[in-house]
Design a protein around this motif. Structure first.
Motif, PDB file in Angstrom:
ATOM      1  N   PHE A  76       0.842  -1.200   0.000  1.00  0.00           N
ATOM      2  CA  PHE A  76       0.000   0.000   0.000  1.00  0.00           C
ATOM      3  C   PHE A  76       0.874   1.245   0.000  1.00  0.00           C
ATOM      4  O   PHE A  76       2.064   1.174   0.320  1.00  0.00           O
ATOM      5  CB  PHE A  76      -0.944   0.002   1.216  1.00  0.00           C
ATOM      6  N   ALA A  77       0.254   2.360  -0.372  1.00  0.00           N
ATOM      7  CA  ALA A  77       0.977   3.634  -0.334  1.00  0.00           C
ATOM      8  C   ALA A  77       0.763   4.230   1.045  1.00  0.00           C
ATOM      9  O   ALA A  77      -0.372   4.294   1.513  1.00  0.00           O
ATOM     10  CB  ALA A  77       0.444   4.564  -1.412  1.00  0.00           C
ATOM     11  N   ASP A  78       1.823   4.652   1.701  1.00  0.00           N
ATOM     12  CA  ASP A  78       1.631   5.288   3.014  1.00  0.00           C
ATOM     13  C   ASP A  78       1.234   6.749   2.788  1.00  0.00           C
ATOM     14  O   ASP A  78       1.073   7.193   1.646  1.00  0.00           O
ATOM     15  CB  ASP A  78       2.866   5.117   3.916  1.00  0.00           C
ATOM     16  N   ARG A  79       1.077   7.491   3.870  1.00  0.00           N
ATOM     17  CA  ARG A  79       0.563   8.851   3.717  1.00  0.00           C
ATOM     18  C   ARG A  79       1.564   9.793   3.044  1.00  0.00           C
ATOM     19  O   ARG A  79       1.220  10.897   2.641  1.00  0.00           O
ATOM     20  CB  ARG A  79       0.119   9.401   5.078  1.00  0.00           C
ATOM     21  N   GLY A  80       2.811   9.343   2.930  1.00  0.00           N
ATOM     22  CA  GLY A  80       3.797  10.132   2.184  1.00  0.00           C
ATOM     23  C   GLY A  80       3.933   9.638   0.760  1.00  0.00           C
ATOM     24  O   GLY A  80       4.880   9.966   0.061  1.00  0.00           O
ATOM     25  N   ASP A  81       2.991   8.765   0.344  1.00  0.00           N
ATOM     26  CA  ASP A  81       2.951   8.218  -1.005  1.00  0.00           C
ATOM     27  C   ASP A  81       4.131   7.329  -1.351  1.00  0.00           C
ATOM     28  O   ASP A  81       4.531   7.219  -2.506  1.00  0.00           O
ATOM     29  CB  ASP A  81       2.795   9.338  -2.044  1.00  0.00           C
ATOM     30  N   ARG A  82       4.719   6.681  -0.340  1.00  0.00           N
ATOM     31  CA  ARG A  82       5.765   5.688  -0.612  1.00  0.00           C
ATOM     32  C   ARG A  82       5.098   4.330  -0.671  1.00  0.00           C
ATOM     33  O   ARG A  82       4.185   4.057   0.099  1.00  0.00           O
ATOM     34  CB  ARG A  82       6.776   5.631   0.537  1.00  0.00           C
ATOM     35  N   SER A  83       5.561   3.473  -1.558  1.00  0.00           N
ATOM     36  CA  SER A  83       5.005   2.124  -1.627  1.00  0.00           C
ATOM     37  C   SER A  83       5.704   1.255  -0.582  1.00  0.00           C
ATOM     38  O   SER A  83       6.913   1.057  -0.631  1.00  0.00           O
ATOM     39  CB  SER A  83       5.215   1.537  -3.018  1.00  0.00           C
TER      40      SER A  83
END
Ligand code: HAM
Length: 426
Positions: A76-83
């Motif tokens: 999933f993508a975390d809130r910083g948009d890292r996978s």
């Protein structure tokens, strides 16, 4: 309707996750601790790994063509948009940590152990879970067959310490960078001559070894004549394999060779092994591992080799159940306090603390239950002794010590009861 009146449907845990609660969780804790202790005795230090990591670590480390990476990851993508991905296995994370912290700069091999939950989006069934628990070890930096044998012997020792006997160790060699390309060519050539469906053909091109793992009976039939890597090992791999087996013989660890073993992860070279239990049905692997000579370099580190295992705690517990071995106690406590009245409760609360300080596992009846209810709770707790304290005992400076198995009760001076209990439990 106010918020208070609103009817709430109870929540359920996500599908495919085994939860362990008392009393059975005592078995889970014992299995995990026994497997960890076997690794600890061989000098493997604890590494507490993150539960999620950069998705690319697993894609690169475990292999894009594996089911684990291509179908089973919780990504999933975390809130910083890292996978990021919930860890599907431990080896890639351990190697990442070794490289990141330079653990390979101070004496080799680096010997590490880890345990905890791993996550794979598999189809849940008995013994196959989406949150699975492993105890693992990795020994990195020395390419010595004695180290492969040590890793295997630790797992065997852990299973044996639990009292398990109904398992077997299967081993094989997956060769090295010298023999694998030539063997891959041979196998591709063989597979190209079979009437396989299109997806399987594609797989044969990408990772031919993986086709050998096909479970469909019609495909298995085609594969009976497939060339086997064990017959095409380089001199170095053959020598390594023979030495590992020699060490296992010396150690008295029995094994069978399974040249058709296919592990679900791509990093393996040379020694690979699985512990298989016959009492578990389809999900029979209670542990597996092997050597991975290219993984450190693949993940950006020095070109060092490694070897390790992951043992399935859930399945090992199922194996214990299947064999009827349970070398643990499900008792919540050893001593249960039964206070009759408020003054007795004040005294027992203190006595319980004193006993706990002396190393005794103690629980009390709370909530002002009568004698009958409290004795029932004492029985349910699994305790061996009940301490029964009433107003009259308090006045006399004594306490009743009841053996819950025989029903015998004796009166003991209150100021001697800690020693009496400790001696009775010894
Ligand atoms: P693995 O064979 O994928 O290896 O998993 C190791 C063990 O974890 C299996 O033998 C099995 O007991 C348990 N396991 C795996 N998947 C499940 C599941 N869905 N449900 C219940 N138990 C499961 C590895 O993970 C490698 N990292 C082992 C290793 C360490 N190789 C070298 N070093």
């Amino acid at each position: 309707m106010t918020a208070l009146e609103e009817k709430v449907t109870p929540f359920a845990a996500p599908k495919g996750i085994p939860e362990y609660y008392p009393p059975e969780s005592a078995g889970f804790a014992h299995v995990r601790a026994t497997l960890e202790a076997a690794a600890d005795r061989a000098g493997y230090g604890l590494l507490e790994l993150p539960v999620f990591e950069d998705t690319a670590l697993y894609a690169r480390g475990v292999g894009e063509s594996t089911d684990v990476v291509s179908k089973e990851m919780y990504t999933f993508a975390d809130r910083g948009d890292r996978s990021v991905t919930l860890r599907p296995e431990g080896t890639a994370g351990v190697v990442r940590a070794v490289i990141e912290h330079g653990l390979d700069r101070h004496g080799l091999p680096v010997k590490l152990r880890y345990s905890g939950p791993f996550f794979r989006y598999e189809r849940p069934q008995a013994g196959r879970y989406r949150q699975l628990q492993q105890v693992g070890v990795e020994a990195i930096g020395v390419d010595d067959p004695a180290l492969d044998a040590e890793v295997i012997a630790i797992a065997d020792e852990g299973f044996r310490a639990l009292g398990l006997t109904g398992y077997r160790l299967e081993i094989t060699s997956l060769g090295d960078a010298e023999c694998r390309p030539e063997y891959g060519r041979l196998l591709r050539e063989f597979l190209a001559g079979l009437p396989l469906d299109e997806p399987t053909r594609a797989r044969a091109q990408l990772n031919p070894l993986r086709v050998l793992d096909d479970k469909r009976p019609e495909v298995r039939e085609f594969l009976t004549g497939a060339p086997l890597l064990i017959d095409h090992l380089s001199a170095a791999s053959a020598e390594h394999h023979a030495a590992v087996k020699q060490h296992l013989d010396d150690l008295g660890v029995p094994y069978v060779e399974n040249p058709r073993m296919v592990r679900g992860l791509d990093y393996y070279t040379k020694t690979t092994f699985e512990f298989v239990h016959d009492g578990l049905g389809a999900q029979s692997g209670i542990g597996g591992g092997g050597r991975y000579d290219g993984l450190m370099a693949t993940l950006g580190g020095q070109p060092l080799s490694g070897v390790g295992f992951g043992l399935g705690v859930d399945r090992t517990l199922l194996a214990c159940r299947a064999e009827g071995v349970a070398p643990w106690s499900e008792a919540r406590c050893e001593v249960f306090g039964v206070p009759l009245g408020d003054a007795a409760k004040r005294r027992l609360v203190v006595l319980a603390a004193q006993l706990r300080r002396a190393g005794v596992r103690v629980d009390l009846a709370y909530g002002g239950r009568g004698l009958k209810g409290a004795m029932k709770a004492a029985d349910r707790s699994g305790a061996r002794l009940a301490l029964v304290l009433g107003e009259r005992d308090l006045d006399a400076g004594t306490i009743g010590v009841k053996d819950l198995a025989t029903g015998e009760q004796q009166s003991v001076p209150l100021d001697a009861v800690v020693d009496t209990v400790v001696a009775a439990l010894a």
